[in-house]
Design a protein around this motif. Structure first.
Motif, mmCIF file in Angstrom:
data_model
loop_
_atom_site.group_PDB
_atom_site.id
_atom_site.type_symbol
_atom_site.label_atom_id
_atom_site.label_comp_id
_atom_site.label_asym_id
_atom_site.label_seq_id
_atom_site.Cartn_x
_atom_site.Cartn_y
_atom_site.Cartn_z
ATOM 1 N N ASP A 39 -10.504 -7.274 -4.333
ATOM 2 C CA ASP A 39 -10.428 -6.553 -5.132
ATOM 3 C C ASP A 39 -8.827 -6.489 -6.529
ATOM 4 N N ALA A 40 -9.523 -5.874 -7.606
ATOM 5 C CA ALA A 40 -8.905 -5.357 -8.647
ATOM 6 C C ALA A 40 -7.485 -5.559 -9.170
ATOM 7 N N TYR A 41 -7.287 -4.538 -7.714
ATOM 8 C CA TYR A 41 -6.082 -4.239 -7.836
ATOM 9 C C TYR A 41 -6.158 -3.788 -6.434
ATOM 10 N N PRO A 42 -5.269 -5.249 -5.769
ATOM 11 C CA PRO A 42 -5.371 -4.678 -3.951
ATOM 12 C C PRO A 42 -4.138 -3.880 -4.098
ATOM 13 N N LYS A 43 -4.333 -3.198 -3.187
ATOM 14 C CA LYS A 43 -3.304 -1.946 -2.334
ATOM 15 C C LYS A 43 -2.053 -2.934 -1.134
ATOM 16 N N ALA A 44 -2.330 -4.223 -1.057
ATOM 17 C CA ALA A 44 -1.341 -5.071 0.027
ATOM 18 C C ALA A 44 -1.908 -6.404 0.022
ATOM 19 N N LYS A 45 -1.027 -6.942 0.448
ATOM 20 C CA LYS A 45 -0.595 -8.949 0.085
ATOM 21 C C LYS A 45 -2.695 -9.168 0.189
ATOM 22 N N HIS A 153 -2.305 6.332 -3.875
ATOM 23 C CA HIS A 153 -2.805 5.135 -3.479
ATOM 24 C C HIS A 153 -2.365 4.618 -1.906
ATOM 25 N N HIS A 154 -1.246 4.722 -1.379
ATOM 26 C CA HIS A 154 -0.864 4.672 0.256
ATOM 27 C C HIS A 154 -1.649 5.979 1.002
ATOM 28 N N ASN A 155 -1.328 7.251 0.634
ATOM 29 C CA ASN A 155 -2.315 7.873 1.009
ATOM 30 C C ASN A 155 -3.408 7.802 1.344
ATOM 31 N N SER A 156 -4.478 6.673 0.311
ATOM 32 C CA SER A 156 -5.495 6.852 0.698
ATOM 33 C C SER A 156 -6.172 5.433 1.091
#
Length: 246
Positions: A39-45, A153-156
């Motif tokens: 993912d180009a913009y990761p939302k986790a480690k 971002h978080h809710n998604s």
């Protein structure tokens, strides 16, 4: 910051030879039917995307006479569920799930190397994706990343809201598709779920803003790490029930 082009995943999916066309910083895995990319913009480690290649299956496959899906039917989860035959969507989802399982195992190996313990990995679709071409998120549940910047971002990725739909749930839908249209209609109205008040997905505590959420999630992670390492020191490493591979 400007995000990737909306059709970037579509471009990846239609590459004839992704291994030679994509750099190691973009491509994690490829098979004849699927790709796994960073993912180009990761939302986790750890955050990867699994997508079906097109044509699916490849026309070069000697066992294949023609593609079982067209590009329009692979736009997103809604299109896949409504515009392909039951057999086709089952095959596509199963191939995606198989590759997601491989990615999860790779993530777990890296977790052990980098942190000394494993934690939960979520695998699912967004009800309304931000990019064209159906894709499956494989994401660690720490949600610690500089790219996680907004409540949406978080809710998604909260597994309890309904915007993030686990792969196993979608597979159950296609086992009994008598109310498929109703389920797809629900996907179309899921965007309002992103406005849900900011709440920790681990403990349900209300958090007033994103900086405080980030601090809160970092504390969860450090507490989980300390607990896991103590348990490993006492009993050795054992995979817990919520870490089982689907």
């Amino acid at each position: 910051m400007v995000g990737p082009p909306l059709d970037a995943l579509r471009n990846y999916a239609t590459l004839t030879n992704p291994q030679s066309s994509l750099s190691a910083s973009k491509l994690l895995l490829s098979s004849k039917n699927c790709l796994a990319v960073f993912d180009a913009y990761p939302k986790a480690k750890y955050h990867f995307l699994v997508l079906p290649r097109y044509p699916f299956p490849p026309q070069s496959d000697p066992d294949s006479k023609k593609s079982i899906a067209n590009l329009d039917s692979l736009d997103d989860l809604k299109s896949l569920l409504l515009k392909t035959s039951p057999a086709a969507r089952e095959e596509i989802l199963q191939d995606m799930a198989n590759m997601a399982s491989e990615v999860e195992e790779m993530i777990r190996d890296e977790m052990l190397k980098s942190e000394g313990f494993e934690w939960k990995v979520d695998i699912g679709f967004h009800a309304i994706p931000s990019m064209k071409h159906v894709h499956l998120h494989v994401i660690s549940d720490d949600r610690i990343s500089p790219s996680l910047k907004t409540k949406k971002h978080h809710n998604s990725f909260r597994p309890d809201l309904g915007f993030f739909i686990p792969i196993m749930e979608v597979q159950r839908w296609i086992e009994n598709d008598s109310n498929m249209q109703e389920r797809v209609d629900a996907l179309s109205g899921a965007e309002q779920l992103l406005n849900t008040p900011l709440t920790c997905h681990k403990c349900d505590e209300f958090i007033s803003n994103i900086p405080k959420l980030k601090t809160h999630l970092e504390k969860h992670f450090q507490d989980e790490r300390a607990s896991a390492l103590r348990n490993i020191a006492r009993h050795g490493r054992q995979r817990s029930s919520d870490e089982e591979i689907f």
